[in-house]
Design an enzyme around this catalytic site. Structure first.
Site, PDB file in Angstrom:
ATOM      1  N   LYS A  83       0.854  -1.195   0.000  1.00 34.54           N
ATOM      2  CA  LYS A  83       0.000   0.000   0.000  1.00 34.54           C
ATOM      3  C   LYS A  83       0.892   1.247   0.000  1.00 34.54           C
ATOM      4  O   LYS A  83       1.801   1.358   0.836  1.00 34.54           O
ATOM      5  CB  LYS A  83      -0.848  -0.032   1.271  1.00 34.54           C
ATOM      6  CG  LYS A  83      -2.161   0.678   1.190  1.00 34.54           C
ATOM      7  CD  LYS A  83      -2.905   0.350   2.489  1.00 34.54           C
ATOM      8  CE  LYS A  83      -4.211   1.021   2.620  1.00 34.54           C
ATOM      9  NZ  LYS A  83      -4.728   0.908   3.988  1.00 34.54           N
ATOM     10  N   VAL A  84       0.618   2.154  -0.926  1.00 37.27           N
ATOM     11  CA  VAL A  84       1.385   3.413  -0.990  1.00 37.27           C
ATOM     12  C   VAL A  84       0.403   4.586  -1.036  1.00 37.27           C
ATOM     13  O   VAL A  84      -0.714   4.432  -1.547  1.00 37.27           O
ATOM     14  CB  VAL A  84       2.320   3.471  -2.232  1.00 37.27           C
ATOM     15  CG1 VAL A  84       3.299   2.297  -2.261  1.00 37.27           C
ATOM     16  CG2 VAL A  84       1.529   3.529  -3.535  1.00 37.27           C
TER      17      VAL A  84
END
Ligand code: E4P
Length: 218
Positions: A83-84
């Site tokens: 997740k970014v």
């Protein structure tokens, strides 16, 4: 629409996994901090309970740092999704990770244009935050609908993961609005199954059965 739990709590995950309707998990740095456990071990333990996508978020703010963390996280389990955040650095990291066939969830999405950029960067999921938009007097569910429509018109394959869910109505509107998945807290997941007419109907069936038991099942 796939149903995800937004938690890093193993007890909550194990309980809902038993229902047979849990498709995935999302975590974030705030949820992981609450558990006071080693991040890597916690994510690996979650991935043992749930075979669907499990999002684990990077905490670096620069692209190189996100790439280093993301590449490491991707080795923790087969079903882990990196997740970014939806920042220029996050988009850069997403496009590079995606080129390495690493699944990425681009989080903290608050507009259609941001979602378009995440999709162009090769995101597997983009996460529009419904509740946080409602908090500032906007319509978070309308954003989910618009992104789903835009992805359809543009033939983009990125999946819409409705996030920051606060109520069962958010889940219902996300499903009707075309979200591919919806991640919600344990409390909301539990509310989805509840209906007073189910409870009173069950009570009546069992009371009638008990009364007639001698005759129908002696
Ligand atoms: C999404 O993946 C996030 O973890 C989450 O949905 C954030 O929700 P919140 O606004 O309740 O913190």
């Amino acid at each position: 629409m796939h149903l995800f739990l937004d938690t890093a709590n193993l007890d909550e995950i194990a309980e809902i996994a038993n229902w047979g309707v849990l498709d995935g998990i999302t975590t974030n740095p705030s949820l992981v901090s609450k558990e006071k456990k080693d991040f890597k071990k916690l994510v690996k333990d979650i991935c043992k309970i749930v075979s669907g996508p499990v999002s684990a978020e990077v905490v670096a703010e620069d692209m190189e740092g996100m790439l280093t963390e993301g590449r490491d996280i991707a080795t923790w389990a087969e079903n882990v999704v990196v997740k970014v955040p939806l920042t220029p650095a996050g988009l850069g990291a997403c496009s590079k990770l995606a080129k390495d066939n690493i699944k990425v969830n681009v989080t903290l999405c608050f507009s259609v244009n941001q979602a378009l950029m995440a999709a162009r960067a090769g995101a597997y999921f983009v996460s529009p935050f419904v509740g946080r938009l409602d908090d500032i007097n906007e319509d978070g569910c309308a954003l989910v609908e618009q992104i789903a429509e835009m992805f359809h018109i543009q033939s983009l394959e990125t999946r819409v993961l409705a996030a920051s869910i606060r109520t069962p109505m958010h889940v219902q509107r996300s499903a009707l609005g075309g979200a591919d998945a919806c991640t919600m807290p344990y409390s909301v997941f539990k509310m989805l199954v509840k209906h007073p007419l189910t409870d009173s109907g069950m009570a009546k069936f069992l009371a009638d059965w008990k009364q007639a038991k001698e005759v129908v099942a002696p």
